[in-house]
Design a protein around this motif. Structure first.
Motif, PDB file in Angstrom:
ATOM      1  N   SER A 134       0.856  -1.179   0.000  1.00 23.28           N
ATOM      2  CA  SER A 134       0.000   0.000   0.000  1.00 23.28           C
ATOM      3  C   SER A 134       0.897   1.235   0.000  1.00 23.28           C
ATOM      4  N   PRO A 135       0.373   2.378  -0.467  1.00 22.66           N
ATOM      5  CA  PRO A 135       1.155   3.612  -0.353  1.00 22.66           C
ATOM      6  C   PRO A 135       1.636   3.857   1.075  1.00 22.66           C
ATOM      7  N   ARG A 136       0.842   3.436   2.050  1.00 22.05           N
ATOM      8  CA  ARG A 136       1.247   3.623   3.449  1.00 22.05           C
ATOM      9  C   ARG A 136       2.503   2.832   3.779  1.00 22.05           C
ATOM     10  N   THR A 139       5.516   4.969   2.489  1.00 22.91           N
ATOM     11  CA  THR A 139       5.842   6.132   3.317  1.00 22.91           C
ATOM     12  C   THR A 139       6.314   5.711   4.707  1.00 22.91           C
ATOM     13  N   ALA A 140       5.758   4.622   5.231  1.00 24.33           N
ATOM     14  CA  ALA A 140       6.183   4.140   6.552  1.00 24.33           C
ATOM     15  C   ALA A 140       7.608   3.628   6.510  1.00 24.33           C
ATOM     16  N   ALA A 143       9.879   6.746   6.369  1.00 21.82           N
ATOM     17  CA  ALA A 143       9.831   7.450   7.658  1.00 21.82           C
ATOM     18  C   ALA A 143      10.572   6.665   8.735  1.00 21.82           C
ATOM     19  N   THR A 249      10.689   9.795  -2.571  1.00 24.92           N
ATOM     20  CA  THR A 249       9.750   9.528  -1.485  1.00 24.92           C
ATOM     21  C   THR A 249       9.930  10.580  -0.405  1.00 24.92           C
ATOM     22  N   ARG A 250       9.000  11.502  -0.332  1.00 21.15           N
ATOM     23  CA  ARG A 250       9.063  12.597   0.643  1.00 21.15           C
ATOM     24  C   ARG A 250       7.703  12.734   1.320  1.00 21.15           C
ATOM     25  N   GLY A 251       7.641  12.444   2.600  1.00 18.20           N
ATOM     26  CA  GLY A 251       6.366  12.494   3.296  1.00 18.20           C
ATOM     27  C   GLY A 251       5.393  11.475   2.713  1.00 18.20           C
ATOM     28  N   GLU A 252       4.218  11.943   2.301  1.00 20.60           N
ATOM     29  CA  GLU A 252       3.212  11.063   1.718  1.00 20.60           C
ATOM     30  C   GLU A 252       3.357  10.928   0.205  1.00 20.60           C
ATOM     31  N   ASP A 253       4.307  11.654  -0.376  1.00 23.68           N
ATOM     32  CA  ASP A 253       4.449  11.691  -1.833  1.00 23.68           C
ATOM     33  C   ASP A 253       5.577  10.777  -2.310  1.00 23.68           C
TER      34      ASP A 253
END
Length: 272
Positions: A134-136, A139-140, A143, A249-253
């Protein structure tokens, strides 16, 4: 050897100049010796050297499994470190033949090669690995890597590479002043934990060059996530290997450059 040093500095902040100090990473020559002969000398961070030796040996095609390494010894030579690696007899013979035409040791992203064909080597095909994300997850993973780099937090001067398993999070992170070194160290760490590249994704704090794609594929991972952009050759190589490239990959993008089916589910909107 220590991984950092504290050095004096003169800093300008908000128009004011002050004397102070800063912690910076150490960078030392690290030699990889097989059978008593130096194969390559890398400039790197003097940490996680057994992981480095295993990962380097794997991603450079010297071994195909950690079982082919019999012993690793790290010797402090004063101005640098000599990592002495003892291979199984058949691997020693193969490496000796490979070195016959080398002019000398090199320290770069592509080590111990003597032809263009070897630089453009065919990498393992990872197209059959499903690895739905998933996109999450993307980003996870980034991060988590950003918050799991103690050396970078202290120095702001090293790269990181992490191995993220959906449902578990980051199971390994390695740092180094060199992005290739960080990825090699990560590969060694995953192998030493009896992990499989196919079970997770590789995430890095650097651009994606062709060598990063090659090393990720050799580890057996089907997804490479990065904070910076890929080169055109890296994208073509990933497409040939069936690998998913996620970059910027920066933040949610983030942006996907190959095999988006593993990441983007549903309709993708085009914005003019």
């Amino acid at each position: 050897m220590k991984t950092t040093a504290t050095v004096p500095e003169i800093a300008r902040r908000n128009g004011v100049i002050r004397n102070g100090s800063r912690v910076v990473p150490e960078e030392v020559p690290i030699a990889f010796s097989y059978g008593g002969s130096t194969h390559a000398v890398m400039m790197g961070t003097p940490a996680d050297l057994e992981d480095f030796a295993i990962g380097f040996s794997l991603t450079e095609g010297i071994i195909s499994s950690v079982a082919e390494i019999e012993e690793i010894l790290v010797l402090d030579e004063g101005r640098g470190l000599d990592v002495q690696i003892t291979l199984a007899d058949d691997k020693e013979d193969a490496l000796r033949a490979r070195r016959r035409h080398m002019a000398g040791p090199v320290g770069c992203g592509l080590c111990g090669i003597e032809s263009i064909d070897q630089a453009m080597r065919i990498v393992p095909n990872v197209s059959t690995i499903a690895m739905p994300l998933s996109p999450r997850d993307i980003t996870a993973a980034m991060a988590g890597l950003n918050s799991a780099q103690p050396l970078h937090a202290e120095t702001r001067a090293v790269h990181g590479a992490g191995f993220y398993v959906p449902g578990q999070g980051l199971i390994a992170v390695r740092e180094d002043v060199g992005r290739h070194n960080a990825l090699d160290k990560l590969a060694g760490a995953v192998i030493r934990q009896n992990g499989r590249g196919a079970d997770g994704i590789v995430v890095v704090t650097s651009r994606i060059s062709v060598e990063m794609v090659q090393k990720t594929a050799i580890l057996g991972a089907a997804v490479l996530v990065a904070i910076s952009a890929p080169t055109a050759l890296a994208i073509r190589t990933a497409e040939e290997a069936g690998m998913t490239l996620v970059a910027l990959t920066r933040g949610e993008d983030f942006e996907v450059f190959a095999r988006s089916d593993r990441v983007l589910v549903g309709v993708v909107s085009d914005v003019a």
